[in-house]
Design an enzyme around this catalytic site. Sequence first.
Site, short mmCIF file in Angstrom:
data_model
loop_
_atom_site.label_atom_id
_atom_site.label_comp_id
_atom_site.label_asym_id
_atom_site.label_seq_id
_atom_site.Cartn_x
_atom_site.Cartn_y
_atom_site.Cartn_z
N HIS A 26 0.82 -1.23 0.00
CA HIS A 26 0.00 0.00 0.00
C HIS A 26 0.85 1.28 0.00
O HIS A 26 0.33 2.37 -0.21
CB HIS A 26 -0.92 0.03 1.23
CG HIS A 26 -1.99 -1.02 1.21
ND1 HIS A 26 -2.87 -1.16 0.16
CD2 HIS A 26 -2.31 -1.99 2.10
CE1 HIS A 26 -3.69 -2.17 0.41
NE2 HIS A 26 -3.38 -2.70 1.57
N ASP A 55 -2.84 -10.60 -2.52
CA ASP A 55 -3.40 -10.07 -1.27
C ASP A 55 -4.85 -9.66 -1.55
O ASP A 55 -5.18 -9.26 -2.66
CB ASP A 55 -2.58 -8.85 -0.82
CG ASP A 55 -2.97 -8.35 0.57
OD1 ASP A 55 -2.26 -8.67 1.54
OD2 ASP A 55 -4.00 -7.64 0.68
N HIS A 111 -6.40 -7.15 -0.64
CA HIS A 111 -6.52 -5.71 -0.88
C HIS A 111 -5.73 -5.31 -2.12
O HIS A 111 -4.72 -5.92 -2.44
CB HIS A 111 -6.00 -4.92 0.33
CG HIS A 111 -6.69 -5.29 1.61
ND1 HIS A 111 -6.12 -6.11 2.55
CD2 HIS A 111 -7.93 -4.98 2.06
CE1 HIS A 111 -6.98 -6.29 3.55
NE2 HIS A 111 -8.08 -5.61 3.28
N ASP A 160 -4.80 -12.79 3.16
CA ASP A 160 -6.04 -12.33 3.78
C ASP A 160 -7.28 -12.54 2.91
O ASP A 160 -8.37 -12.12 3.27
CB ASP A 160 -5.91 -10.86 4.22
CG ASP A 160 -5.14 -10.00 3.22
OD1 ASP A 160 -4.86 -10.47 2.10
OD2 ASP A 160 -4.83 -8.85 3.58
ZN LIG Z 1 -4.28 -7.15 2.63
#
Ligand SMILES: [Zn+2]
Length: 350
Positions: free
Chosen positions: A128, A165, A167, A252
């Site tokens: 991120h 991931d 996200h 995740d």
């Molecule tokens: Zn994540």
Amino acid sequence: MTSKIRTGIVYDDRFLLHETGMHPEKKERLKSIMGFLEQKGALEKLELIEPRKARVEEIEYAHTKNYIEEIESYCAKGYNAIDMDTMICSASYEVALLSAGGAITAVDKVMSGELDHVFSFGRPPGHHAEPNRGMGFCLFNNVAIAAYHAMKEYNLERILIIDWDVHHGNGTQVMFYHDPRVLFFSTHQSPAYPGTGSFNEVGAGKGEGYTVNVPLPPGSGDADYEYIFQEFLRPLCDQFKPQLILVSSGHDAHENDPLAGMALSSQAYGMMAKMVKEIAEKYCDGKIVLVLEGGYNLNALAEAVFNVLDTLAGWGMSSPEKKEGVLLRQNSKNAVEMQTEKLKEFWPDL
Ligand SMILES: [Zn+2]
């Protein structure tokens, strides 16, 4: 007869010094992974690699000098967070240098031919983190720094980054949005944090067509990911022909993860690793570097990481297949169809 070890992990107890308190991205994640690998008898079958700290010039491949100094000074002043959900402590700057250095070390081990696959367990995670800001538990973008290192030191021109991931890896996307040397491929839950990663984000300028997003609705599971990797990632790679594969390995999207709503089983991570391994063997002598991103259920994380390593190393202790009885959802077919439509002008054989 013992065969030669071709798979390694980067680990250092100093990765535990990034203290985050009662936060899901905590040091217990690594303790759980290492404990599980030990319990499975896997540690002795892996090359254990010590990371070096990344030099500031190497962090500058991906981040502004100003931002790097900011993190250093926040840590020195004893701040405990850089935003609502990204914690730091006095040691975090140095640990983040080590985490990025772990990814660099992993690239060196694979590029030198010493090992085929290396998984770096560095934390804080990175995908991120944008050039001038950290966010989403991430300080320095480890996978991006590893990619820049591979381009600079080994003159690579085609690097594939797979971000599985749950996200979207907004930071990684931003860094290579205009860069055709890096094909960024991300599967992620949508809607979800950080809100980026739509079909329409395909790169720009010379990098147009080299950012590939597959946003998926909550509940997507083994069969969906299998379909996407098989029907979409594979033909994409047949055209891009990566010279090195980097994986932003977040876990995740697991069905038991507390932060997201996907439905992957633990064995699905072996399944995805198997497909990535096949692609790597076809195009880049099997070279794969993985860096740890998310994954917040301690047991699920450890199992998923073990299954990835098991599949890559070929121990045959877990099943690298999708869980039985899981059905493909129409949503995933639609996602692939929409993205194919969007990218066909850049990748005609999709
Ligand atoms: Zn994540």
